[in-house]
Design an enzyme around this catalytic site. Structure first.
Site, PDB file in Angstrom:
ATOM      1  N   ARG A 105      -2.054   1.365  -7.039  1.00 59.84           N
ATOM      2  CA  ARG A 105      -1.564   1.122  -5.583  1.00 59.84           C
ATOM      3  C   ARG A 105       0.022   0.406  -6.040  1.00 59.84           C
ATOM      4  O   ARG A 105       1.038   0.999  -5.559  1.00 59.84           O
ATOM      5  CB  ARG A 105      -2.117   0.316  -4.809  1.00 59.84           C
ATOM      6  CG  ARG A 105      -2.935   0.934  -4.194  1.00 59.84           C
ATOM      7  CD  ARG A 105      -3.967  -0.164  -3.006  1.00 59.84           C
ATOM      8  NE  ARG A 105      -4.900   0.599  -2.487  1.00 59.84           N
ATOM      9  CZ  ARG A 105      -5.812  -0.034  -1.481  1.00 59.84           C
ATOM     10  NH1 ARG A 105      -5.730  -1.275  -1.116  1.00 59.84           N
ATOM     11  NH2 ARG A 105      -6.801   1.007  -1.040  1.00 59.84           N
ATOM     12  N   SER A 130     -11.898  -4.255  -1.721  1.00 63.05           N
ATOM     13  CA  SER A 130     -11.633  -5.360  -0.874  1.00 63.05           C
ATOM     14  C   SER A 130     -12.663  -5.733   0.118  1.00 63.05           C
ATOM     15  O   SER A 130     -13.370  -6.846   0.180  1.00 63.05           O
ATOM     16  CB  SER A 130     -10.338  -5.311   0.010  1.00 63.05           C
ATOM     17  OG  SER A 130     -10.656  -4.053   0.738  1.00 63.05           O
ATOM     18  N   HIS A 168       0.635  -1.091   0.118  1.00 60.67           N
ATOM     19  CA  HIS A 168      -0.085  -0.065  -0.163  1.00 60.67           C
ATOM     20  C   HIS A 168       0.883   1.360   0.076  1.00 60.67           C
ATOM     21  O   HIS A 168       1.874   1.198   0.843  1.00 60.67           O
ATOM     22  CB  HIS A 168      -0.868  -0.015   1.307  1.00 60.67           C
ATOM     23  CG  HIS A 168      -2.123   0.856   0.921  1.00 60.67           C
ATOM     24  ND1 HIS A 168      -2.123   2.409   1.077  1.00 60.67           N
ATOM     25  CD2 HIS A 168      -3.280   0.471   0.974  1.00 60.67           C
ATOM     26  CE1 HIS A 168      -3.393   2.722   1.098  1.00 60.67           C
ATOM     27  NE2 HIS A 168      -4.165   1.814   0.882  1.00 60.67           N
TER      28      HIS A 168
END
Length: 634
Positions: free
Chosen positions: A329, A439, A265
């Site tokens: 990301r 997610s 991340h």
């Protein structure tokens, strides 16, 4: 050959046709069937409550003292849905395309389209559950953008979206518990999978309060135990996150897919010293208003406020003008690492970059920014002692999300019949990189909308289990007891925490944001040596029949040491760069990932043999709805 069970027909009709043709069970007969659900995050709580609502018996297991402690609470920024409330061109198809492209064309098309399709109904359900999504002044639900897309499709509850969604799922779970068809076992950790005639028929658990090891039988088992990013030690995951449930299932024959696809991340707080055991995630949503930069001068010692605009490098805006600070990301994390490695890092350890809100505050005012991100700014100040309203945040890439996991087919069932795997514990929906805010979506969609249909379809062909204990169950209990006794008997001088730290360092430096063959081969040997040391030098105090955090940790690290070797094996085998897997030998002249579609247009699916060797299976990826192309965000 792996059978993904993807239904025939146009991609827009596959899920509708599946539901129309799947088998059903009479409501009065459903109570005869029992399903075990391991994990109480969004995927686990949602599927457990949904199956119980349908009338099935459900037993839920979590090692937490409360289902609400599950790690879904840490997903802060939002949840995607193709509602097109902003009228900016979003659609199911665009979300489908963004997700497949974001995963660098290494995901299964049918699963991704289904997730985008189901996103529409999920937001309505969450609102009905009372999830307090942000709203416009008019009352309409608000949206913001996340990395890798050019529309606003992310619904959010300030910086607490995961927590609020989990509250809704928890309410449904507790309601069904009170109704009486659902039983919750807190402080129980799954340590083995029980097979009968090759089918998943139960689990072995350890009561973490008194050490009791017991078998639990059922007609199907659902694993919803999250990801394994904590294997890197320093990560955004909670300290107790682990891979034991899925790894124990793998050891019993469940295939493991794409283990090396782990996302870093880009907006984590940086490591500030050797004392740290985890890192804190700052929501990706901050990149909507924050600008990322580093000093142009390497080794810069001046504070951010002393560096004039002309001497700042807004490197994401420079390299990716179309997406800028909202580049995906994997790309954003690698770009940050490039700057840090080149000597442009900032902070005490020179391992961070700036995330600057001064332009947004000047443009919109401090109150507007505080309304959007106030709790995140407060958390940042509490942790670092610095005020992000007056000086830039320091951020750094860190291990975060596992795109890999147990292999599942279209029905979310592993190659072991009766073993279903949901959410981050499976590999299914994200390819080689996950787009932000997908997610929470995958976890909810798997639990609320997909598994209730597919699990019932499977159970309709099964006779309800009669035996509450079998020879296989007794053998699994004995194996588990022997395993724990072995860990306790070593009596060396090194704690499991120290082994985990050493393991994480090997993986991060040699199989992290970038990988190359020579370092992967070194990592392979270092991990083997570390594993040998583990079985000679581990120390676990106490006994197995009481609360013993050291024993819990030792069991999880033992599994991590095995999984780490498979991660390296997978990274070595894949001679290409794709998404979060960046092999330095395979990059373009501009330093971007270079895919090899001719040789690697498949998901690597691994079987571990009794001899400790890895056997590779391949799920070939077909792109019928989307034309595969170069992945560019410039």
């Amino acid at each position: 050959m792996l059978n993904s069970k993807v239904p025939p027909g146009p991609i827009q009709e596959k899920w509708t046709q599946y539901k129309a043709n799947c088998k059903l069970i009479n409501p009065s007969n459903r109570r005869k069937y029992k399903v075990i659900v391991v994990g109480t995050g969004l995927a686990g709580s949602s599927v457990a409550s949904s199956l119980s609502e349908l009338g099935f018996q459900v037993e839920v297991f979590t090692f937490h003292e409360s289902p609400r402690r599950a790690h879904s609470v840490a997903a802060q920024g939002g949840i995607n849905a193709a509602k097109d409330y902003k009228n900016d061109g979003d659609s199911i198809w665009r979300m489908f395309y963004d997700t497949v492209k974001g995963g660098d064309f290494r995901s299964r098309e049918a699963n991704v389209y289904r997730m985008a399709e189901c996103s529409l109904g999920l937001i309505d359900q969450a609102v009905a559950q009372g999830v307090p999504f942000a709203r416009e002044y008019s009352g309409y639900l608000s949206n913001r953008s996340f990395g890798g897309v050019q529309v606003s499709r992310t619904f959010y509850a300030r910086g607490q979206t995961g927590q609020q969604l989990l509250q809704g799922a928890y309410q449904a779970l507790i309601r069904q518990s009170e109704v009486g068809l659902l039983t919750i076992h807190t402080r129980h950790e799954m340590l083995d999978l029980i097979l009968e005639d090759g089918k998943a028929k139960g689990i072995v658990s350890r009561n973490l309060d008194n050490g009791q090891i017991k078998s639990h039988m059922a007609d199907a088992v659902i694993l919803a135990t999250g990801g394994y990013g904590k294997i890197y030690y320093l990560s955004t995951l909670a300290m107790n996150c682990n891979a034991t449930a899925i790894w124990r299932a793998h050891k019993k024959g469940a295939f493991f897919a794409a283990p090396s696809w782990t996302q870093f991340h880009p907006t984590s707080l940086p490591q500030m010293g050797e004392y740290q055991s985890k890192l804190t995630l700052m929501s990706e949503s901050l990149r909507n208003d924050g600008r990322i930069w580093v000093p142009k001068k390497a080794g810069e010692t001046r504070s951010a406020r002393e560096i004039p605009e002309a001497e700042r490098d807004y490197y994401l805006e420079r390299k990716y003008p179309s997406f800028g600070n909202l580049a995906p990301r994997d790309i954003s994390s690698r770009a940050a690492k490039e700057q840090i490695d080149a000597g442009h890092g900032i902070g005490p350890l020179r391992n961070a970059v700036y995330l600057d809100f001064s332009d947004a505050i000047q443009r919109d005012g401090k109150e507007v920014i505080a309304k959007k991100y106030g709790n995140l700014f407060s958390m940042y100040k509490k942790i670092t002692g610095m005020d992000a309203y007056s000086e830039p945040m320091m951020i750094s890439p860190s291990a975060h999300f596992s795109m890999g996991g147990l292999w599942v087919d279209y029905e979310l069932m592993s190659n072991v019949e009766g073993l279903f795997v949901l959410g981050e514990a499976n590999f299914a929906d994200h390819g080689a990189n996950r787009l932000g805010a997908n997610s929470l979506l995958q976890a909810c969609v798997d639990g609320y909308f997909i598994a209730p249909h597919t699990v019932m379809n499977y159970l309709a062909g099964e006779k309800p289990i009669q035996n509450l204990s079998t020879p296989n169950a007794e053998n699994s209990i004995k194996e588990t007891e022997n395993r724990l006794a072995k860990l306790l008997s070593i009596q060396g001088n090194t704690t499991a925490e120290e082994f985990h730290k050493a393991l994480g360092k090997v993986l991060y430096t040699k199989c992290g944001l970038s990988r190359k063959k020579s370092e992967l081969l070194e990592a392979k040997e270092e991990l083997k040596a570390l594993q040998e040391s583990f079985y000679k030098d581990l120390i676990v105090s106490g006994s197995s029949n009481v609360i013993n955090f050291e024993l819990e940790k030792a069991g999880r690290v033992e599994d991590y040491l095995e999984l780490a070797q498979l991660i390296v094996e997978d990274a070595l085998q894949r001679e290409e760069s794709c998404g979060a897997h960046f092999r330095v030998e395979h990059q373009t002249n501009e330093g971007e990932a270079k895919r090899n579609d001719k040789e690697f247009k498949y998901v690597s699916v691994w079987e571990s043999t009794l001899a400790g060797e890895y056997k590779l299976h391949k799920e070939l990826l077909e792109f019928e709805a989307i034309q595969i192309s170069e992945r560019s965000y410039k």
